[in-house]
Write a protein that holds these residues in place. Structure first.
Motif, PDB file in Angstrom:
ATOM      1  N   MET A   1      52.348  73.153  11.119  1.00  9.72           N
ATOM      2  CA  MET A   1      51.404  72.298  11.809  1.00  9.72           C
ATOM      3  C   MET A   1      50.074  72.250  11.060  1.00  9.72           C
ATOM      4  SD  MET A   1      49.324  72.937  15.233  1.00  9.72           S
ATOM      5  CE  MET A   1      48.296  73.897  14.146  1.00  9.72           C
ATOM      6  N   ARG A   2      49.535  71.060  10.944  1.00 20.39           N
ATOM      7  CA  ARG A   2      48.235  70.905  10.287  1.00 20.39           C
ATOM      8  C   ARG A   2      47.161  70.632  11.328  1.00 20.39           C
ATOM      9  NH1 ARG A   2      47.378  69.222   4.931  1.00 20.39           N
ATOM     10  NH2 ARG A   2      46.125  67.442   5.565  1.00 20.39           N
ATOM     11  N   ALA A   3      46.159  71.501  11.386  1.00 20.87           N
ATOM     12  CA  ALA A   3      45.032  71.307  12.312  1.00 20.87           C
ATOM     13  C   ALA A   3      43.806  70.903  11.504  1.00 20.87           C
ATOM     14  CB  ALA A   3      44.749  72.582  13.083  1.00 20.87           C
ATOM     15  N   LEU A   4      43.193  69.794  11.918  1.00 20.95           N
ATOM     16  CA  LEU A   4      41.895  69.416  11.362  1.00 20.95           C
ATOM     17  C   LEU A   4      40.841  70.146  12.184  1.00 20.95           C
ATOM     18  CD1 LEU A   4      39.832  67.725   9.785  1.00 20.95           C
ATOM     19  CD2 LEU A   4      40.328  65.814  11.335  1.00 20.95           C
ATOM     20  N   VAL A   5      40.034  70.994  11.530  1.00 28.64           N
ATOM     21  CA  VAL A   5      39.035  71.794  12.239  1.00 28.64           C
ATOM     22  C   VAL A   5      37.643  71.263  11.895  1.00 28.64           C
ATOM     23  CG1 VAL A   5      38.271  74.126  12.796  1.00 28.64           C
ATOM     24  CG2 VAL A   5      40.594  73.766  11.923  1.00 28.64           C
ATOM     25  N   LEU A   6      36.929  70.829  12.940  1.00 24.40           N
ATOM     26  CA  LEU A   6      35.602  70.225  12.780  1.00 24.40           C
ATOM     27  C   LEU A   6      34.581  70.953  13.627  1.00 24.40           C
ATOM     28  CD1 LEU A   6      36.238  66.398  13.325  1.00 24.40           C
ATOM     29  CD2 LEU A   6      36.383  67.704  11.201  1.00 24.40           C
ATOM     30  N   SER A   7      33.333  70.985  13.151  1.00 28.60           N
ATOM     31  CA  SER A   7      32.259  71.540  13.972  1.00 28.60           C
ATOM     32  C   SER A   7      30.929  70.867  13.652  1.00 28.60           C
ATOM     33  CB  SER A   7      32.139  73.048  13.736  1.00 28.60           C
ATOM     34  OG  SER A   7      31.337  73.629  14.749  1.00 28.60           O
ATOM     35  N   ASP A   8      30.004  70.943  14.604  1.00 29.60           N
ATOM     36  CA  ASP A   8      28.612  70.541  14.369  1.00 29.60           C
ATOM     37  C   ASP A   8      28.471  69.155  13.740  1.00 29.60           C
ATOM     38  OD1 ASP A   8      26.999  73.137  15.145  1.00 29.60           O
ATOM     39  OD2 ASP A   8      28.785  73.817  14.071  1.00 29.60           O
ATOM     40  N   ILE A   9      29.009  68.171  14.446  1.00 20.63           N
ATOM     41  CA  ILE A   9      28.894  66.774  13.990  1.00 20.63           C
ATOM     42  C   ILE A   9      27.458  66.283  14.198  1.00 20.63           C
ATOM     43  CG2 ILE A   9      29.811  64.435  14.255  1.00 20.63           C
ATOM     44  CD1 ILE A   9      32.310  65.771  15.585  1.00 20.63           C
ATOM     45  N   HIS A  10      26.830  66.728  15.292  1.00 21.07           N
ATOM     46  CA  HIS A  10      25.412  66.463  15.556  1.00 21.07           C
ATOM     47  C   HIS A  10      25.019  64.996  15.444  1.00 21.07           C
ATOM     48  CE1 HIS A  10      23.836  70.379  16.516  1.00 21.07           C
ATOM     49  NE2 HIS A  10      24.518  70.926  15.519  1.00 21.07           N
ATOM     50  N   GLY A  11      25.789  64.129  16.076  1.00 18.63           N
ATOM     51  CA  GLY A  11      25.375  62.730  16.183  1.00 18.63           C
ATOM     52  C   GLY A  11      25.333  61.983  14.864  1.00 18.63           C
ATOM     53  N   ASN A  12      26.051  62.466  13.872  1.00 18.10           N
ATOM     54  CA  ASN A  12      26.051  61.820  12.553  1.00 18.10           C
ATOM     55  C   ASN A  12      27.374  61.059  12.374  1.00 18.10           C
ATOM     56  OD1 ASN A  12      26.136  61.167   9.820  1.00 18.10           O
ATOM     57  ND2 ASN A  12      25.057  63.029   9.188  1.00 18.10           N
ATOM     58  N   LEU A  13      27.343  59.769  12.728  1.00 11.85           N
ATOM     59  CA  LEU A  13      28.564  58.957  12.709  1.00 11.85           C
ATOM     60  C   LEU A  13      29.073  58.727  11.286  1.00 11.85           C
ATOM     61  CD1 LEU A  13      30.564  57.248  14.419  1.00 11.85           C
ATOM     62  CD2 LEU A  13      29.068  55.282  13.958  1.00 11.85           C
ATOM     63  N   GLU A  14      28.153  58.538  10.344  1.00  9.43           N
ATOM     64  CA  GLU A  14      28.567  58.257   8.968  1.00  9.43           C
ATOM     65  C   GLU A  14      29.314  59.452   8.381  1.00  9.43           C
ATOM     66  OE1 GLU A  14      25.484  57.496  10.246  1.00  9.43           O
ATOM     67  OE2 GLU A  14      26.074  55.390  10.416  1.00  9.43           O
ATOM     68  N   ALA A  15      28.830  60.654   8.647  1.00  2.99           N
ATOM     69  CA  ALA A  15      29.517  61.851   8.145  1.00  2.99           C
ATOM     70  C   ALA A  15      30.876  62.005   8.825  1.00  2.99           C
ATOM     71  CB  ALA A  15      28.651  63.091   8.403  1.00  2.99           C
ATOM     72  N   LEU A  16      30.938  61.742  10.130  1.00  8.00           N
ATOM     73  CA  LEU A  16      32.212  61.872  10.849  1.00  8.00           C
ATOM     74  C   LEU A  16      33.248  60.891  10.302  1.00  8.00           C
ATOM     75  CD1 LEU A  16      34.009  62.962  13.129  1.00  8.00           C
ATOM     76  CD2 LEU A  16      32.926  61.302  14.673  1.00  8.00           C
ATOM     77  N   GLU A  17      32.850  59.655  10.069  1.00 13.64           N
ATOM     78  CA  GLU A  17      33.805  58.668   9.550  1.00 13.64           C
ATOM     79  C   GLU A  17      34.315  59.077   8.159  1.00 13.64           C
ATOM     80  OE1 GLU A  17      35.255  56.552  11.197  1.00 13.64           O
ATOM     81  OE2 GLU A  17      33.955  55.853  12.812  1.00 13.64           O
ATOM     82  N   ALA A  18      33.429  59.615   7.335  1.00 20.46           N
ATOM     83  CA  ALA A  18      33.851  60.056   5.999  1.00 20.46           C
ATOM     84  C   ALA A  18      34.849  61.202   6.087  1.00 20.46           C
ATOM     85  CB  ALA A  18      32.623  60.474   5.179  1.00 20.46           C
ATOM     86  N   VAL A  19      34.620  62.109   7.029  1.00 20.55           N
ATOM     87  CA  VAL A  19      35.541  63.245   7.221  1.00 20.55           C
ATOM     88  C   VAL A  19      36.907  62.752   7.697  1.00 20.55           C
ATOM     89  CG1 VAL A  19      35.990  65.212   8.756  1.00 20.55           C
ATOM     90  CG2 VAL A  19      33.808  65.041   7.540  1.00 20.55           C
ATOM     91  N   LEU A  20      36.914  61.861   8.676  1.00 19.89           N
ATOM     92  CA  LEU A  20      38.191  61.386   9.219  1.00 19.89           C
ATOM     93  C   LEU A  20      38.968  60.615   8.149  1.00 19.89           C
ATOM     94  CD1 LEU A  20      37.050  60.315  12.794  1.00 19.89           C
ATOM     95  CD2 LEU A  20      38.324  62.380  12.146  1.00 19.89           C
ATOM     96  N   ALA A  21      38.259  59.882   7.307  1.00 21.28           N
ATOM     97  CA  ALA A  21      38.939  59.136   6.245  1.00 21.28           C
ATOM     98  C   ALA A  21      39.514  60.080   5.188  1.00 21.28           C
ATOM     99  CB  ALA A  21      37.956  58.160   5.599  1.00 21.28           C
ATOM    100  N   ALA A  22      38.833  61.197   4.948  1.00 23.00           N
ATOM    101  CA  ALA A  22      39.260  62.129   3.894  1.00 23.00           C
ATOM    102  C   ALA A  22      40.304  63.136   4.386  1.00 23.00           C
ATOM    103  CB  ALA A  22      38.042  62.894   3.357  1.00 23.00           C
ATOM    104  N   ALA A  23      40.435  63.294   5.693  1.00 19.12           N
ATOM    105  CA  ALA A  23      41.255  64.392   6.231  1.00 19.12           C
ATOM    106  C   ALA A  23      42.753  64.156   6.076  1.00 19.12           C
ATOM    107  CB  ALA A  23      40.905  64.629   7.698  1.00 19.12           C
ATOM    108  N   GLY A  24      43.158  62.918   5.875  1.00 18.66           N
ATOM    109  CA  GLY A  24      44.582  62.636   5.727  1.00 18.66           C
ATOM    110  C   GLY A  24      45.306  62.779   7.057  1.00 18.66           C
ATOM    111  N   VAL A  25      46.566  63.207   6.996  1.00 21.34           N
ATOM    112  CA  VAL A  25      47.391  63.304   8.203  1.00 21.34           C
ATOM    113  C   VAL A  25      47.251  64.699   8.799  1.00 21.34           C
ATOM    114  CG1 VAL A  25      49.747  63.140   9.091  1.00 21.34           C
ATOM    115  CG2 VAL A  25      49.009  61.655   7.210  1.00 21.34           C
TER     116      VAL A  25
END
Ligand code: ZN
Length: 268
Positions: A1-25
């Motif tokens: 199982m692959r878990a994407l682990v995220l923390s401390d997004i702090h209202g930064n949408l641009e960083a979140l979108e870049a992470v989701l695009a880079a995280a793969g499946v």
């Protein structure tokens, strides 16, 4: 199982979108809290992360921004951002934040405990047992920045691997018998996507911080996240560049303290 682990997004949408695009499946998304506070896009971040988070623990900024805790322990900059965020949040987003569980939570049991998403929250296979917390597994508001901070939780943890956020510093600490080590990913680049792999040695106890998506403080401005592969017993730390100029513009246009915009490019 692959878990994407995220923390401390702090209202930064641009960083979140870049992470989701880079995280793969990935199979599950474990969200370690502090989704809002500091950044200029709290509702946009929550609208994006809520439906895809398999498990979420609350962070201290989440608590203050939804009115569960007072901002009395925040510095003036953090307090200004929390007050702005509190006024900005939709009623639905504020209510959702108020219902979030306090860490630590345990993915194996979480399917019965928390109804956040109907995806499979169980850790499959023979990989290490896991817990999720915002600060320390012993106290949600405690920072684990050094081996001194990590020592008590490493001794007392019942789970082999605990993922934590809160410090905005990527890496971790592990221990086996009299052996203990601090982990800092050693990236070769400064401005490109990069990854650093770590095997979880059997018999070790681990505290692992995926880093901060939206406000890194480890002198690397790129958004941080981690992928945990429970079958391979492996964690891959990642850094990914994002549109920091747009994120800074949203902070300034919101009238938030300028320091909050400047620090994003410094990664401090
Ligand atoms: Zn934080």
């Amino acid at each position: 199982m692959r878990a994407l682990v995220l923390s401390d997004i702090h209202g930064n949408l641009e960083a979140l979108e870049a992470v989701l695009a880079a995280a793969g499946v990935w199979d599950v998304l474990w969200n370690l809290g502090d989704m809002v506070g500091y950044g200029g896009s709290p509702n946009e971040v929550l609208d994006r992360i809520r439906p895809i988070s398999t498990l979420v623990v609350r962070g201290n900024h989440d608590r203050v921004c939804c009115g569960l805790s007072s901002a009395v322990n925040f510095n003036p900059t953090a307090r200004a951002a929390a007050t702005w965020t509190q006024n900005e949040l939709t009623r639905a987003n504020a209510e959702w934040l108020r219902e979030l569980p306090k860490g630590p939570i345990f993915p194996r049991r979480a399917a019965q405990d928390i109804e956040l998403a109907d995806s499979d929250t169980l850790v499959q296979g023979s990989g290490p047992h896991v817990s999720l917390a915002h600060g320390s597994p012993l106290d949600e508001d405690t920072y684990i920045l050094s081996m001194r901070d990590a020592w008590a939780p490493l001794q007392q943890m019942e789970h082999a691997v605990t993922f934590v956020g809160h410090t905005h510093v990527q890496g971790g600490f592990w221990q086996r018998d009299h052996d203990w080590h601090e982990v800092r990913p050693a990236y070769l680049t400064r401005n490109e996507p990069d990854a650093w792999r770590m095997d979880i040695v059997p018999g070790t106890r681990q505290i692992i911080n995926p880093g901060s998506v939206g406000q890194p403080r480890d002198s690397d401005w790129r958004a941080g996240f981690a992928i945990f592969d429970s079958d391979a017993s492996q964690v891959v730390f990642h850094r990914v560049p994002y549109d920091v100029t747009t994120a800074q513009g949203r902070i300034l246009m919101a009238g938030l303290p300028e320091r909050l915009a400047a620090r994003l490019r410094e990664g401090r």
